[in-house]
Design an enzyme around this catalytic site. Sequence first.
Site: not given
Length: 650
Positions: A289, A375, A403
């Site tokens: 990243k 979730e 979700r």
Amino acid sequence: MSTPATPRPVTPLLDAIGSPADLKALKPEELVQLAQEVREEMIDAVSTTGGHLGAGLGVVELTVALHHVFDTPADRLIWDVGHQCYPHKILTGRRDRIRTLRQGGGLSGFTNRFESEYDPFGAGHSSTSISAGLGMAVARDLAGGKNHVIAVIGDGAMSAGMAYEAMNNAGAMDSRLIVILNDNDMSIAPPVGAMSAYLSKLISSKSYVSLRHLLKDLSSRFPGPVKRAAQRAEEYARGMVTGGTLFEELGFYYVGPIDGHQMDHLVPVLKNVRDHGEGPVLIHVVTQKGKGYPPAEAAADKYHGVARFNVVTGAQEKGKPNAPSYTGVFAKALTAAARTDDRIVAITAAMPAGTGLDVFAREFPARTFDVGIAEQHAVTFAAGLACEGYKPFTALYSTFLQRGFDQVVHDVAIQNLPVRFAIDRAGMVGADGATHHGSFDLCYLCCLPNMVVMAPSDEAELVHAVATAAAHDSGPIAFRYPRGEGTGVPLPETGEVLELGKGRIVRNGRGVALLALGPILHQCTLAADDLQAHGLSVTVADARFAKPLDAALLADLASRHDVLITVEDSARGGFGAMVLTHLSDTGALDGGLKVRTLGLPDSFIEHESPAKQLELAGLTARQIAARVLDILGHAQPETGSASTGSATPA
């Protein structure tokens, strides 16, 4: 003294790229140079617009290699989540608009089917790419097509069950699907080098694939036990070297890990996979990243999503807040409550900083649980904790709680378990746009038996909501609050436990009543100022609860007003619908009371400034006042009235 603007990067190769087709003839060393130019262009663009930075910087070489090797858009390239899609946009004919990212009328911060033919699937939520890619691959096979389908998914997104559901399905089918696992957190593989690159080239090559098929063919001629042993020996031997046993068990042919920043590693493997083999294949690519920008490399978390920043120093231009954020107020209130109640625990789904639970975790690490992008699991995990007498606070963005809806119904509401839902980013969220608005939580929670739903109107009320939720042990309870700063009201030392379903009148009048839910109360107060200038007396009430409703407050408003308007920053079918149903059931509408419900329109509002989004929704103070005057048949407010200058979005 302001810092002088940095000059635009010099990008001779990128300047010659009009579409991915222009990458085909580039030499290997030119691909390396092009990647560096794309990286510099992206850094410069995001420094002026803000947006997602770290993830995109990590996939620059991969993006260049993919568009060089594959024939997009005929070959479908699907970016999971879309945080990393800025280099892709630069190379697919959108460079001239890249400095409009996340601005009104500009480019979306995510992939978007309506924006470009090079975005075959839109995404703002994670872990959808493999499912969508498999659907496209099967559709291709049914139509007799030959194009490739490539899904790029990050290691974080692989923590979601949906990704494994898709892989399990794909592994049982013969459709050719290429999945690229972008491992940018070192969570799966160790650092890779020349040996792993060599092995990846080898096992993706025609000779190796042919040999493997030959071995399978030969093993099929042996009795069952010998056949199974031969197949497993080959797969486990390769898995021991490359780490791909899990993916092999799911039915994928595994290649990797390979260095995602080495073009001479990427291109040969992608070409081999493009030209040889059948069925689903997974290429494991390791990236960093923030690659190529030192500030982002040093602090990947802080440079995942950024405000405008100085390219030279990396310093982000974040204005001094006028009031604490709702997220920060929630975190402090929950932490304070946990000091006196050791049964309080906190759960988040890969968003500890975004939900403020990193604050809670610093003081109570053993009582904080980050379950990853999962979730559904988060909700049922909380239900299990509640079964054993704990007080779980499940902190999720509204858009992500969607979700876990079935789990809210089946595992929490039906069993009447005291799970607390702290719903962040309720309402509209600005530059992230339609995929991230918290538009629907009131609609899908208010319809559930046993559910209590609160919406504090300011940060002080949020402190009370946390206290009320902590004290509520007789069933599930939720409280929703917006993104951004509070209103600047004084905060109480400790929260007050509110009477369930009890609202309040904040301004008494007659004739017209505005019943607000949540921070939109501020716009209603400003609208009342406008209407007073037109000789109207207006009552403003704060519902506090969407469920249960305050029956006494509704009866009072209905009995002494001619017009009642509910106002919420939510889709139709939530609070306003609850009020209308109650008034209808109690006969309050029989006397000629005019009732209107104001909420979000029946459309998806795209990325814009919060103030503009509020206007597009018709929920500014000026627009609320105009609606009242229209109902009463009065003239419209004049420009320059109380709400037009200083009204701030809720």
